[in-house]
Design a protein around this motif. Structure first.
Motif, short mmCIF file in Angstrom:
data_model
loop_
_atom_site.label_atom_id
_atom_site.label_comp_id
_atom_site.label_asym_id
_atom_site.label_seq_id
_atom_site.Cartn_x
_atom_site.Cartn_y
_atom_site.Cartn_z
N MET A 65 31.15 -0.75 -46.46
CA MET A 65 30.23 0.35 -46.74
C MET A 65 30.48 1.51 -45.76
O MET A 65 30.54 2.68 -46.16
N ILE A 66 30.63 1.17 -44.50
CA ILE A 66 30.88 2.22 -43.49
C ILE A 66 32.22 2.91 -43.79
O ILE A 66 32.32 4.13 -43.77
N MET A 67 33.21 2.08 -44.14
CA MET A 67 34.53 2.63 -44.48
C MET A 67 34.41 3.58 -45.68
O MET A 67 35.03 4.64 -45.69
N ALA A 68 33.60 3.18 -46.66
CA ALA A 68 33.45 4.00 -47.87
C ALA A 68 32.89 5.38 -47.51
O ALA A 68 33.20 6.37 -48.16
N HIS A 69 32.06 5.41 -46.47
CA HIS A 69 31.43 6.69 -46.12
C HIS A 69 32.17 7.43 -45.00
O HIS A 69 31.76 8.52 -44.63
N ALA A 70 33.22 6.80 -44.47
CA ALA A 70 33.96 7.45 -43.38
C ALA A 70 35.14 8.20 -43.98
O ALA A 70 36.27 7.98 -43.60
N GLN A 71 34.87 9.07 -44.94
CA GLN A 71 35.98 9.75 -45.59
C GLN A 71 36.36 11.02 -44.85
O GLN A 71 35.51 11.66 -44.24
N PRO A 72 37.66 11.33 -44.88
CA PRO A 72 38.14 12.50 -44.15
C PRO A 72 37.34 13.75 -44.51
O PRO A 72 37.00 13.97 -45.67
N GLY A 73 37.01 14.50 -43.51
CA GLY A 73 36.30 15.76 -43.74
C GLY A 73 34.79 15.63 -43.62
O GLY A 73 34.09 16.63 -43.55
N ARG A 74 34.30 14.37 -43.57
CA ARG A 74 32.84 14.21 -43.48
C ARG A 74 32.37 13.94 -42.06
O ARG A 74 31.18 13.80 -41.81
N GLY A 75 33.32 13.81 -41.16
CA GLY A 75 32.95 13.61 -39.77
C GLY A 75 32.33 12.25 -39.52
O GLY A 75 32.36 11.37 -40.35
N SER A 76 31.72 12.11 -38.33
CA SER A 76 31.20 10.80 -37.95
C SER A 76 29.76 10.59 -38.39
O SER A 76 29.22 9.50 -38.24
#
Length: 815
Positions: A442-453
């Motif tokens: 889930m965290i990986m799914a939301h850690a997409q490039p451009g969205r920051g931390s």
DNA sequence: ATAGGGTTAG
């Protein structure tokens, strides 16, 4: 009076008269087998026969019981499910025939009820039984344990002890088996105490269950060995429990010793179960082959569990053809085998075939389980075959596994790669027992490039606040990867402190991620400190730190680190090699670049597209475009990255026509240009003043490839117009889409064409966008100077001095 | 009549 017998003919044999053949069918649950003379089996296969007794007397009742006993037993052994109605009918016959008081018969009926899940009726029968014995209790306890109802089983066990019925070795075996899990460790100990008091501790059944329990409830190897040692009779199962226990903890030496000891025992031969444990200890192909051979010798090869273990291991050792051979040789295939072959092919980079196996399996009308579904879906995600993935999702809904934790974890990864984050959230929230891997996905799914931390940190906080799950290294690695610029530095530092406080700080992966995070946030010093702290530096650690220095304009230091890396015994990989080659091109050190080129050929890495493109780029930047072309020509399967490198090279060398030719070649070879390709070809065209071509490629990009030009692309167009003196058109574009670089380009064009009006506007805008950039002040001042406006020029220089800006000194290379 | 050991996935 009715009674159930195996068949009418069997009834005849027992001297029970039968009234009319059609009557035998009245229960409606028997087939045509009843009038055959071939005994009980035919009845089990076809249904239950029923006959009518003409009279009742004690003698007949006895005979009925005699018939019922083997019949009930054969029913209990049958794998065919028995309905509640059928059970109840038998129950009725037992009552009517007065056989109900024969405890061993009623026990069998009790077993039938509970084996097929009719617990309410099982309990009714249990409550009404005139006599109960230890078998009665054990039967009911065992079936509750089989269906997972632990509280009910223990409630019954306590009740049993209150009634002074003593548990026997059977009762202890089932209870101890249920306790063979870490969470029931304390209960298991208590039962062990009772077992000791009962004097059955050394029984082979109860005793081997104790051994098994000590292995499984927390690796109590010492206690397990003591219990094994005390056994009166060490049979095959007892040995297998020991072997599997040590295989499970990875003590292969002990497994080997036990196996040899067992080998010496006369009359004891290894069986399927032994071989499965032995296979668990194999770490390379030769061992698997040895055990495989031994298993064939003992006839265990055909066993379905041995078969699936072999399929799994051959795949893990990379021997796909042996894996396939075993798979094909198996007559019966279950979900274990299917999931092994699917994940096996996928881990050997043969995902397409893996998906084919799944389709085969469905075609053969097998119902995939959660293991099969998650393996298949993983293959789809890695292949980026989203159509297949969505089809598998359909199967998941059909089979009801959509919310299974394992399945949903991959499924949400699939939807994340499709960018469907709303679906990702829905899927995640539906998982009932989320484990740490589900959270990681889930965290990986939301850690997409451009969205920051931001998004990943929010999830990490939720994970820490709402669950007691142990955070893994992988969890923090994902969050660290989402730190992509200076804004994320505070988050990165917090994660770093979390790492220091946790027990995972020695993980190399964590260290590498920390180096990468500090690098992305521009903290070279901290990155180096984090690098020093890594206990076991691997090639990834070195790549990260070398990349950090290179990324931050410290190419010489990066190359120095390369030397240290080699001295440390780590050789180049496809990750570190392009970094070093690129550092050479930045420094124009063609000699070192050539050496690295030679190394990449020798090591076979030159086939990698990133290595290849860095070499092409290196020769181009070092001024030898011919070498660059040569390397380009040697590429076996060039992709976009390779083409981009050579087009960039031509752009640097001002060879617009060559750049255009390569671009056309790329299209001809069926590849799709990306935004980098366009940037390269556009800059080649604009640098050579090809205004029409520049316009053509911008249009192509927009219309045919649906790529939205970014400000860098527009900057090329601005440059082309600027060089041609079409400043008004250039100005139009910059006003609409221009970023800093477009304004800069326009400004210098204005200077070249002595256009003060647009030049001044551009310079103002540039200073606004980036007040700390000295170039804008200088360009503006130069325009004023050219116009003879000395005072304005002076003011401009003063302003620059006020905010403490100095012109960067120019630099050039001489080797 | 009731009982003990083994294989797969994210």
């Amino acid at each position: 009076m009715f009674v159930v017998v195996p068949s009418a003919s069997a009834a005849f044999r027992f001297g029970i008269s039968v009234e009319g053949k059609e009557r035998t069918c009245r229960s409606g649950i028997r087939g045509e087998g009843a009038d055959k003379v071939d005994g009980y089996e035919s009845v089990n296969d076809r249904g239950i026969g029923m006959i009518r007794l003409t009279a009742f007397d004690a003698e007949v009742a006895n005979k009925v019981c005699g018939v019922l006993e083997p019949f009930l037993l054969s029913l209990a052994k049958s794998s065919k499910p028995i309905t509640l109605r059928q059970c109840s009918q038998i129950h009725a016959k037992l009552i009517l025939s007065q056989c109900i008081s024969q405890t061993h018969l009623t026990n069998t009926l009790l077993n039938l009820y509970s084996k097929f899940g009719h617990f309410r009726h099982a309990h009714i029968l249990f409550d009404h039984m005139p006599h109960r014995n230890v078998v009665t209790w054990t039967t009911l306890i065992s079936s509750h344990l089989r269906t997972g109802s632990l509280p009910k089983a223990f409630e019954l066990f306590n009740h049993m002890r209150e009634t002074n019925e003593s548990p026997n070795e059977y009762t202890f075996s089932v209870l101890l088996r249920a306790c063979a899990t870490p969470s029931l460790w304390e209960v298991g100990l208590q039962i062990h105490g009772l077992l000791v008091r009962s004097g059955l501790e050394r029984d082979k059944f109860a005793g081997s269950s104790i051994v098994h329990m000590y292995f499984n409830s927390g690796n109590n190897l010492g206690d397990a060995c003591r219990a094994f040692h005390d056994l009166l009779m060490k049979d095959l199962v007892a040995w297998n429990v020991m072997i599997s226990g040590f295989a499970h903890v990875g003590d292969f030496i002990m497994v080997h010793r036990l196996f040899s000891e067992m080998w010496e025992v006369p009359g004891l031969k290894p069986d399927d179960s032994t071989f499965v444990s032995l296979l668990k200890c194999c770490s390379y192909l030769e061992q698997v082959k040895q055990i495989h051979g031994l298993a064939s010798k003992f006839g265990a090869e055909a066993d379905i569990v041995v078969g699936s273990a072999l399929v799994d291991l051959y795949a893990k050792c990379g021997d796909v053809s042996s894996c396939r051979k075993v798979f094909d040789s198996m007559e019966e295939k279950d979900n274990f085998v299917w999931s092994s072959i699917i994940s096996g092919y996928n881990m050997n980079d043969r995902g397409e075939e893996a998906v084919h196996f799944f389709k085969d399996m469905c075609r053969q009308r097998n119902r995939p389980d959660q293991h099969v579904l998650s393996s298949t879906l993983k293959a789809c995600v890695e292949l980026e075959d989203f159509n297949a993935g969505i089809q598998v999702h359909g199967q998941m809904i059909k089979t009801g596994y959509q919310n299974d934790c394992f399945v949903a974890s991959v499924l949400l990864t699939l939807y994340a790669s499709l960018g469907e984050l709303v679906d990702v959230d829905k899927l995640f929230r539906r998982i009932v027992d989320k484990d740490i891997v589900a959270w990681n996905s889930m965290i990986m799914a939301h850690a997409q490039p451009g969205r920051g931390s931001g998004p990943s940190t929010k999830l990490l906080q939720e994970l820490r606040r709402t669950t007691s799950l142990q955070i893994q290294a992988a969890t923090l690695v994902v969050v660290l990867k989402s730190c992509e610029n200076k804004l994320d530095l505070p988050v990165g530092r917090q994660i770093h402190s979390l790492v220091v406080k946790s027990s995972i700080s020695h993980h190399t992966l964590i260290g590498n991620a920390l180096v990468h995070m500090y690098s992305e946030c521009g903290q070279v010093g901290d990155a180096f400190k984090a690098f020093i702290d890594i206990v076991r530096k691997d090639d990834g650690s070195w790549s990260s730190i070398i990349g950090t220095y290179k990324q931050n304009g410290m190419e010489s230091e990066a190359l120095e680190l390369c030397k240290e890396m080699l001295a440390d015994g780590i050789t180049f990989t496809i990750y570190s090699l392009p970094l070093c080659i690129s550092a050479c091109s930045q420094l124009s050190i063609i000699q070192v670049g050539k050496q690295l080129h030679v190394f990449s050929i020798k090591s076979g890495y030159s086939r990698d597209v990133y290595v290849g493109s860095s070499i092409i780029d290196m020769y181009a930047k070092c001024g030898t475009m011919e070498e660059s072309e040569k390397v380009f020509g040697e590429q076996v399967e060039p992709n976009e990255v390779i083409y981009n490198a050579v087009i960039c090279g031509y752009a640097h060398h001002g060879k617009a026509q060559e750049a255009i030719d390569v671009f056309n070649k790329l299209e001809k070879n069926g590849l799709t240009p990306n935004h980098v390709t366009f940037l390269a070809v556009l800059s080649a065209c604009s640098h050579s003043g090809y205004v029409e071509d520049t316009l053509y490629f911008i249009t192509l990009m927009l219309n045919k490839y649906k790529i939205k030009p970014e400000s860098e692309h527009y900057a090329c167009l601005v440059d082309a117009f600027g060089r041609a003196g079409r400043l008004e058109e250039a100005y139009q574009i910059v006003q609409k889409d221009g970023g800093e670089s477009a304004w800069r380009t326009l400004l210098s064009a204005c200077r070249n064409h002595n256009n003060t009006e647009i030049g001044e506007k551009s310079a103002m805008r540039m200073i606004e966008l980036n007040p700390s950039d000295h170039a804008s002040y200088i360009l503006l001042s130069n325009i004023y100077t050219g116009e003879g406006k000395w005072e304005e020029a002076l003011k401009c220089r003063e302003k620059m001095a006020k905010i403490d800006l100095k012109k960067d000194p120019g630099s050039s290379w001489l080797i």
